[in-house]
Design an enzyme around this catalytic site. Structure first.
Site: not given
Ligand code: NDP
Length: 278
Positions: A52, A96, A119
């Site tokens: 990422k 994460q 997200d």
């Protein structure tokens, strides 16, 4: 022979578009900053976070990295998220997953400002998706829609079957296909006669989490098959939820694993980051 839907090529195309857009924003004095939080030392999570960060670098998104020890308490993590929620320079926050067991994942998801939830997991963003309002959309299913559109697959009016109903893939996938005017069925572990339901599908999206479960018995001749699954086999190779060799001769288009849906997830995360400037 089926046409391969090339996620590597399509994700690169999207990242290049985003890079050009980021440059334009920079000229206007606007820059996206993504805060990435990793708790603990899970090697797979570390690889995801690293990928990422690399994508951010490629596109021109500033990334701030918070690598916290696995002993980090829930309240320490919540405190950091609150600080980032209140920092106007930070446009996106990503924790994460999975987080260590002593931290309540749902609480963490809900603590991120919906306006920075790149997200797309916050209940307000999930709700916005359901009623067709603007909001961040979960990256993997958003990536599947891009794969279909950029491979000239018409969704409107098509019989779409999604296998799997998780909050991050199956459910948002069903809603996104519906938004594109598909006729949608979402199947799950309690579904009766899964084979005949899958066989109805013009577009079959598989996110079941079972290596090679979907074989030729589950597909209609000429269908389009999207395989979200990703598994490492004993021989070290990757495979999906679809038995590619069995299914491929019967369908018109199919995603490979690796190189199908996988690369799209990060591309769509980057899209969510840039969209914070739009
Ligand atoms: P989950 O394990 O959260 O969900 C799996 C779903 O499949 C559940 O809804 C479950 O039903 C259903 N299911 C399980 N067994 C059966 C069965 N025999 N018949 C019908 N349905 C069944 O998985 P995720 O949604 O998180 O992920 C799915 C796959 O996608 C995994 O392989 C994962 O690794 C991969 N993935 C890939 C990503 C990428 O970037 N490429 C991103 C995210 C996931 P029930 O709800 O009834 O239990």
């Amino acid at each position: 022979m089926a046409e391969l839907i090339d996620g590597k090529r399509i994700s690169k195309e999207i990242k290049d578009e985003l890079r050009a857009e980021a440059e334009k924003f920079k000229a206007e004095g606007k820059e996206a900053t993504l805060a990435v939080i990793l708790v603990g030392d899970d090697p797979a999570s570390a690889v995801y976070v690293n990928n990422k960060k690399k994508a951010c670098e490629y596109i021109g998104i500033k990334s701030l990295s918070y690598e916290l020890p696995k002993e980090t308490t829930e309240s320490e993590l919540l405190e950091l998220i609150e600080k980032l929620n209140n920092d106007d320079n930070v446009k996106g926050i990503l924790v994460q997953l999975p987080v260590p067991d002593h931290i309540d994942e749902n609480k963490i998801i809900r603590s991120i400002s919906p306006l920075k939830d790149v997200d797309g997991f916050h209940p307000l963003n999930v709700g916005a998706l359901l009623i067709g309002e603007k909001g961040y959309v979960s990256c993997t299913p958003a990536g599947v829609i891009q794969l279909l559109k950029r491979s000239n697959v018409d969704i409107a009016g098509k019989e779409c079957v999604v296998v799997g109903r998780s909050n991050i893939v199956g459910k948002p996938m069903g809603v996104l296909l519906l938004r594109e005017n598909g006729t949608v069925t979402i199947a799950h572990s309690k579904t009766k006669d899964l084979k005949s339901i899958c066989k109805r599908a013009d577009i079959l999206v598989v996110a079941v989490g079972k290596p090679k479960m979907i074989n030729a018995d589950y597909v209609k001749e000429g269908a389009v098959v999207i395989d979200v699954g990703i598994h490492r086999m004993d021989n070290g190779k990757l495979c999906g939820d679809v038995d590619f060799d069995s299914v491929e001769p019967h369908v018109s288009k199919i995603t490979p694993v690796p190189g199908g849906v996988g690369p799209m997830t990060i591309a769509m995360l980057m899209d969510n980051c840039i969209s914070s400037l739009r």
